[in-house]
Design a protein around this motif. Structure first.
Motif, mmCIF file in Angstrom:
data_model
loop_
_atom_site.group_PDB
_atom_site.id
_atom_site.type_symbol
_atom_site.label_atom_id
_atom_site.label_comp_id
_atom_site.label_asym_id
_atom_site.label_seq_id
_atom_site.Cartn_x
_atom_site.Cartn_y
_atom_site.Cartn_z
ATOM 1 N N LYS A 1 1.519 3.072 2.360
ATOM 2 C CA LYS A 1 2.178 3.127 3.666
ATOM 3 C C LYS A 1 3.197 2.018 3.920
ATOM 4 O O LYS A 1 4.220 2.250 4.534
ATOM 5 N N ALA A 2 2.888 0.784 3.482
ATOM 6 C CA ALA A 2 3.724 -0.328 3.931
ATOM 7 C C ALA A 2 3.617 -1.532 3.006
ATOM 8 O O ALA A 2 2.681 -1.651 2.223
ATOM 9 N N ALA A 3 4.603 -2.438 3.137
ATOM 10 C CA ALA A 3 4.586 -3.709 2.412
ATOM 11 C C ALA A 3 4.062 -4.788 3.363
ATOM 12 O O ALA A 3 4.474 -4.851 4.514
ATOM 13 N N SER B 1 0.873 -1.168 0.000
ATOM 14 C CA SER B 1 0.000 0.000 0.000
ATOM 15 C C SER B 1 0.911 1.219 0.000
ATOM 16 O O SER B 1 2.139 1.082 0.015
#
Lengths: 368, 126
Positions: free
Chosen positions: B63-65, B61
């Motif tokens: 924001k993050a994996a 996303s």
């Protein structure tokens, strides 16, 4: 968020819950990461306006004869460049290596009377540092717990501000701060932000926080304002190549490595803590911050990913994301100072695979 | 929150649709709403052999994996190539066009250990 006892809540917490915000822990605070969608919120700030809760940030007041000279010994920028009502970005360094303790904005409210805005995670350490170096006759107060703050950012933010606060007869110009009366109380509005857009940061007594938040959202509704979480705050500031302490700055990273020398005055009257380290570093810089974009599609670059040039590691990503504006992976990286020219082809290693990227001039986004 | 009853679930928010000895895997509506905007998906290669709960894919996303685990053991027989150009299908159609990969089950007995829709719903309620 299960550890609610140790996590601080913003004075606007109930307003975030009412908006169904997705809450995360950030710098010891429970804060919204997004309300609906990071990408939608990002575009709202670029195209119209967004409202951010920045109550987690710290506010200090410094007053007393010689305050300007004293702060010049602690911070890299020159406080004497400020006229009353002016603000500047500045940095606070360690003596031994010039590493960054914190980056902050300081405003000169009136002669020898400053308002400082510091990072949430550094409120305690910054206050101790300042207090430990404070001479007699200067008062230092931490107003962080008594202050709620919001950032109103985006191309229509000034219009919204004017409509929401007709009593603020002076609109601050870039980096300036003004005070006005809000619900009978003293409030400040500064023309600053962390998004690459025009906008204001507004500081009020903590009890008026929710009132301020709801008032601005209501006034801005027809102009497309959205509440914005920390997720979009990060994508916005990264496109604008504004550094984030703890990632692009930190005790191991100096302002020269970060490319922030324009905020360092080597010529001001007072010497500042860390100056001799920076002067030594000038001639043999170990690494330097660059911005880059991924060439084709690929995963968003993340902190600590390896950066390669001609098959050799030249550094690491300090922060990265998927840019909603450019619609590709972007980031900043600390690399070998010999490989920083815009246009240079590099590669970013993600989970064992190298993705082509290009070094770009900073910032990656400049408002039209 | 939509939790189709014909699917089986992992506590890490993957779903699997079993048809004969083939399973189709994706992430739940709850998972996609937690991730927010999906911008990239690393899919497993066809032919890759996975054990149950092995990392099969990575969803990124803004924001993050996030690692995605295979609910069962087997061999990957197809990956959803549409996600390479349209990763947001995971947000808009988490149980439909946003599926991730198909796997040929090597040990169909494992299906019994997966969560039913009711058990997964109970997990979300905490």
């Amino acid at each position: 968020m299960s550890d609610a006892g140790t996590v601080l809540k913003s004075p606007l917490h109930s307003a975030h819950e009412k908006l169904n915000a997705r809450l995360v822990e950030f710098a010891g605070w429970c804060m919204p990461v997004f309300y609906k969608s990071i990408i939608e919120e990002h575009h709202a700030v670029r195209k119209a306006a967004g409202l951010f809760d920045i109550s987690h940030m710290g506010e200090f007041r410094v007053k007393g004869p010689g305050a300007a000279a004293w702060l010049n010994t602690l911070f890299t920028n020159d406080t004497r460049k400020l006229k009353p009502g002016g603000g500047q970005y500045t940095l606070m360094l360690r003596e031994e290596d010039g590493g960054v303790i914190d980056d902050l904005i300081i405003y000169l409210l009136e002669p020898d009377h400053f308002y400082l805005v510091v990072n949430a995670s550094m409120i305690g350490p910054d206050f101790e540092w300042l207090n430990a170096h404070k001479p007699e006759g200067i008062t230092l107060t931490n107003e962080s717990d008594e202050t709620a703050a919001v950032a109103l950012q985006g191309p229509v933010s000034v219009e919204i501000f004017k409509e929401a606060f007709p009593q603020a007869t002076t609109i601050p110009t870039r980096n300036q701060i003004v005070n006005f009366t809000y619900e009978g109380q003293l409030a400040y509005a500064a023309r600053t932000g962390y998004t690459g857009e025009d906008g204001l940061e507004i500081f009020v007594p903590v009890a008026l926080g929710i009132h301020l938040w709801e008032h601005i959202l209501k006034v801005g509704k027809d102009r497309g304002i959205l509440p914005i979480g920390l997720g979009a705050r990060d994508t916005l500031r990264l496109e604008a190549c504004l550094p984030l302490n703890g990632h692009d700055l930190g005790p191991e990273i100096t302002p020269l490595q970060a490319g922030l020398e324009k905020f360092v005055s080597f010529t001001k009257t007072e010497s500042f803590i860390g100056k001799s380290s920076l002067e030594k570093e000038k001639t043999h810089l170990r690494r330097r911050s660059v911005a880059f974009t991924l060439t084709a599609g690929g995963p968003p670059p993340r902190e600590h990913y390896e950066v390669l040039h001609d098959g050799k590691k030249i550094g690491e990503v300090s922060s990265g994301t998927q840019s909603p504006t450019l619609q590709k992976g972007i980031g900043m990286a600390l690399v070998d100072p010999a490989v920083t020219a815009p246009g240079t082809n590099i590669e970013i290693n993600v989970r064992g695979k190298n993705y082509p990227a290009v070094i770009q001039p900073k910032p990656l986004y400049k408002r039209p | 929150m939509n939790i189709p009853t014909e699917l089986k679930y992992l506590e890490s928010h993957e779903w699997i649709r079993i048809e004969g000895n083939i399973g189709t895997v994706g992430i739940t509506e709850h998972a996609q709403s937690e991730l927010s905007d999906v911008v990239f998906v690393d899919l497993p290669k066809v032919g890759k052999k996975l054990a149950a709960k092995d990392t099969a894919a990575v969803i990124e996303s803004v924001k993050a994996a996030s690692d995605i685990y295979s609910p069962v053991s087997g061999e990957v027989i197809e990956a959803n190539k549409r996600l390479e150009s349209e990763p947001a299908l995971i947000n808009t159609s988490s149980y439909g066009d946003g599926w991730l990969f198909k796997i040929k089950l090597s040990n169909p007995d494992e299906v019994g250990a997966l969560k039913t829709a009711d058990a997964y719903a109970a997990l979300l309620k905490g």
